[in-house]
Scaffold this motif. Sequence first.
Motif, mmCIF file in Angstrom:
data_model
loop_
_atom_site.group_PDB
_atom_site.id
_atom_site.type_symbol
_atom_site.label_atom_id
_atom_site.label_comp_id
_atom_site.label_asym_id
_atom_site.label_seq_id
_atom_site.Cartn_x
_atom_site.Cartn_y
_atom_site.Cartn_z
ATOM 1 N N PRO A 54 7.040 -19.968 -48.247
ATOM 2 C CA PRO A 54 8.348 -20.488 -48.673
ATOM 3 C C PRO A 54 9.113 -21.108 -47.504
ATOM 4 N N PRO A 55 9.607 -22.307 -47.668
ATOM 5 C CA PRO A 55 10.191 -23.036 -46.529
ATOM 6 C C PRO A 55 11.476 -22.459 -45.988
ATOM 7 N N ASP A 56 12.149 -21.585 -46.749
ATOM 8 C CA ASP A 56 13.434 -21.078 -46.275
ATOM 9 C C ASP A 56 13.303 -19.882 -45.337
ATOM 10 N N ALA A 57 12.094 -19.321 -45.184
ATOM 11 C CA ALA A 57 11.939 -18.110 -44.374
ATOM 12 C C ALA A 57 12.401 -18.341 -42.940
ATOM 13 N N TRP A 58 11.948 -19.422 -42.315
ATOM 14 C CA TRP A 58 12.316 -19.670 -40.932
ATOM 15 C C TRP A 58 13.801 -19.965 -40.793
ATOM 16 N N GLY A 59 14.364 -20.669 -41.758
ATOM 17 C CA GLY A 59 15.780 -20.968 -41.706
ATOM 18 C C GLY A 59 16.642 -19.733 -41.840
ATOM 19 N N ASP A 60 16.119 -18.704 -42.493
ATOM 20 C CA ASP A 60 16.871 -17.463 -42.686
ATOM 21 C C ASP A 60 16.770 -16.515 -41.497
ATOM 22 N N MET A 61 15.869 -16.801 -40.552
ATOM 23 C CA MET A 61 15.699 -15.919 -39.397
ATOM 24 C C MET A 61 16.828 -16.171 -38.409
ATOM 25 N N LYS A 62 17.784 -15.251 -38.353
ATOM 26 C CA LYS A 62 18.994 -15.428 -37.550
ATOM 27 C C LYS A 62 18.886 -14.833 -36.145
ATOM 28 N N ALA A 63 17.812 -14.070 -35.880
ATOM 29 C CA ALA A 63 17.660 -13.484 -34.541
ATOM 30 C C ALA A 63 17.432 -14.590 -33.510
ATOM 31 N N ASP A 64 17.737 -14.287 -32.269
ATOM 32 C CA ASP A 64 17.572 -15.224 -31.152
ATOM 33 C C ASP A 64 16.170 -15.016 -30.581
ATOM 34 N N THR A 65 15.260 -15.969 -30.827
ATOM 35 C CA THR A 65 13.868 -15.836 -30.391
ATOM 36 C C THR A 65 13.534 -16.923 -29.388
ATOM 37 N N HIS A 66 13.006 -16.517 -28.225
ATOM 38 C CA HIS A 66 12.631 -17.452 -27.173
ATOM 39 C C HIS A 66 11.129 -17.374 -26.924
ATOM 40 N N PHE A 67 10.484 -18.522 -26.848
ATOM 41 C CA PHE A 67 9.044 -18.577 -26.587
ATOM 42 C C PHE A 67 8.791 -18.807 -25.103
ATOM 43 N N HIS A 68 7.820 -18.052 -24.559
ATOM 44 C CA HIS A 68 7.429 -18.180 -23.155
ATOM 45 C C HIS A 68 5.914 -18.406 -23.094
ATOM 46 N N CYS A 69 5.498 -19.505 -22.508
ATOM 47 C CA CYS A 69 4.070 -19.752 -22.292
ATOM 48 C C CYS A 69 3.676 -19.091 -20.978
ATOM 49 N N LEU A 70 2.835 -18.082 -21.071
ATOM 50 C CA LEU A 70 2.460 -17.312 -19.883
ATOM 51 C C LEU A 70 1.537 -18.114 -18.976
ATOM 52 N N PRO A 71 1.727 -18.006 -17.672
ATOM 53 C CA PRO A 71 0.819 -18.659 -16.731
ATOM 54 C C PRO A 71 -0.449 -17.832 -16.539
ATOM 55 N N CYS A 72 -1.379 -18.380 -15.787
ATOM 56 C CA CYS A 72 -2.625 -17.651 -15.517
ATOM 57 C C CYS A 72 -2.377 -16.438 -14.624
ATOM 58 N N GLU A 73 -1.444 -16.550 -13.705
ATOM 59 C CA GLU A 73 -1.204 -15.470 -12.758
ATOM 60 C C GLU A 73 -0.290 -14.397 -13.372
ATOM 61 N N PRO A 74 -0.320 -13.173 -12.850
ATOM 62 C CA PRO A 74 0.542 -12.095 -13.370
ATOM 63 C C PRO A 74 2.014 -12.455 -13.248
ATOM 64 N N VAL A 75 2.816 -11.970 -14.202
ATOM 65 C CA VAL A 75 4.255 -12.211 -14.186
ATOM 66 C C VAL A 75 4.988 -10.897 -14.430
ATOM 67 N N GLU A 76 6.212 -10.828 -13.960
ATOM 68 C CA GLU A 76 7.064 -9.668 -14.210
ATOM 69 C C GLU A 76 8.024 -10.052 -15.334
ATOM 70 N N ILE A 77 7.851 -9.440 -16.515
ATOM 71 C CA ILE A 77 8.692 -9.800 -17.666
ATOM 72 C C ILE A 77 10.011 -9.045 -17.661
ATOM 73 N N ALA A 78 10.060 -7.950 -16.931
ATOM 74 C CA ALA A 78 11.277 -7.156 -16.761
ATOM 75 C C ALA A 78 11.094 -6.375 -15.471
ATOM 76 N N ARG A 79 12.155 -5.780 -15.014
ATOM 77 C CA ARG A 79 12.098 -5.075 -13.737
ATOM 78 C C ARG A 79 11.012 -3.991 -13.756
ATOM 79 N N GLY A 80 10.002 -4.162 -12.890
ATOM 80 C CA GLY A 80 8.956 -3.160 -12.764
ATOM 81 C C GLY A 80 7.863 -3.225 -13.814
ATOM 82 N N ILE A 81 7.864 -4.266 -14.684
ATOM 83 C CA ILE A 81 6.833 -4.393 -15.721
ATOM 84 C C ILE A 81 6.049 -5.673 -15.465
ATOM 85 N N LYS A 82 4.802 -5.527 -15.015
ATOM 86 C CA LYS A 82 3.949 -6.673 -14.684
ATOM 87 C C LYS A 82 2.922 -6.886 -15.785
#
Length: 328
Positions: free
Chosen positions: A156-184
Motif C-alpha cells: 500500500p502506497p501510504d505506508a511510507w507516508g505514514d511513517m513519522k519517525a525520523d530515520t537516517h540512512f548510513h552507508c557503512l564504509p569497508c573499515e570499522p566505524v564507531e556508531i556511538a561512544r565505545g561501540i565499534k
Amino acid sequence: MRVKFWGVRGSLPSPPTSDEISARLTEALFRLGQDGSSLDLSDRASIARWVDTLPHSIRSFTGGNTPCVELQIGDYRCIFDLGSGLRPLGDELMAEEFGRGEGHAHLFLSHLHWDHIQGWPFFKPAYIAGNRFDLYARHPHAWDRLRDQQTEPYFPPDAWGDMKADTHFHCLPCEPVEIARGIKVSTLELEHPSLAYGFRVEANDKTFVYASDGAYPTPGNGSGSDPAQKFVRFFEDADIVIFDSQFSLAESMEKRAWGHSSAIVGVELAARANAKRLAMFHHDPSASDAKLDHLLRISSEYAANLPSPSPQNAIEVLMAREGMEIEL
C-alpha cells in the motif's frame, strides 16, 4: 551485552500448522499417562511446572518469523535485520519509550532479500513522531531499494507516508566505524546472491558477530592462502557468532550457490577463531523442530570432539529460538 532473538527462520515465515500443534498435544498427554504422574489437573501452576519438564520439541516451537535480532548495549539498542520478527519486537517497544515517541535505535541491514526486510512496514515505532532510527548497510542505495520494494504496487502506497519517525540512512564504509561512544562496528562481505554482509560489534570488552546468509569455503590448514581465514579473523574471540546454518553439511555443499551454510562449517570456523558460542540461525522454513534438534545434537557432538586445550575452551553450540535471551 544482551542478545534476544525475535526471528530465526530463513527465506519465508513458517508458522506451525494445526497438525503440528495437535501432534504435540497428543504426545504430551501420552507422556502424562505413561509417567504415572499424580499431576493435579485442576492446578494451573502444577501443570505449568510439568510442561516445563517436557522436551523443547514438545512444549514449544523454534519459531517461524524471519530474521530479526536485538542487541542491547547499556542504553543503546541495535537491531539486526528487518524480517517478520521485527513486528513483535516493535509491539514490545511500544510499551517503552518508543510508544511515547522518545525512542532511538540503530538498525543494521545485512542485505535486501525480502525475508530480511518484510517486517519494516509492520514496525509500529516507525509510525510514531519523535522516534529516531539510524539505518546502516553496506549497500549504497539500500534505503531507496527498500522503499522501492515496499511501495505501490508491491505494498500500500501510504505506508511510507505514514511513517513519522525520523530515520537516517548510513552507508557503512569497508573499515570499522564507531556508531556511538565505545561501540565499534566492522563488516565483512559474505558469499550470497546479490551480496550480503556480516556485522561484528565490539563494546564493553565483549564481541557480537551476526553472520547470516553466507556460504563458506572449506576451511584449510590456517595458512595465509586459506580462503576461510578472513572469516576466522572476523569471528576471532567473539562471545557469540550468530551463524547461517540453514542446511545440513551435505545440503550446503549441494546448494552452495544459494548462499547458505551449515552448523558444522560454523563450528569449524568459530572453533578456529576461539569464539565462545555459535548460535544456529536462519533455519530452513521446511525444517521441523525434530530435524533442527538433530542438527543441534550432531553439531554439539562435533564441537565437543574438536581438538581443544581444555574442555572449558570447547565452543558452545546453541539453537537460536524466538524469545531466547543471552547475556554476554
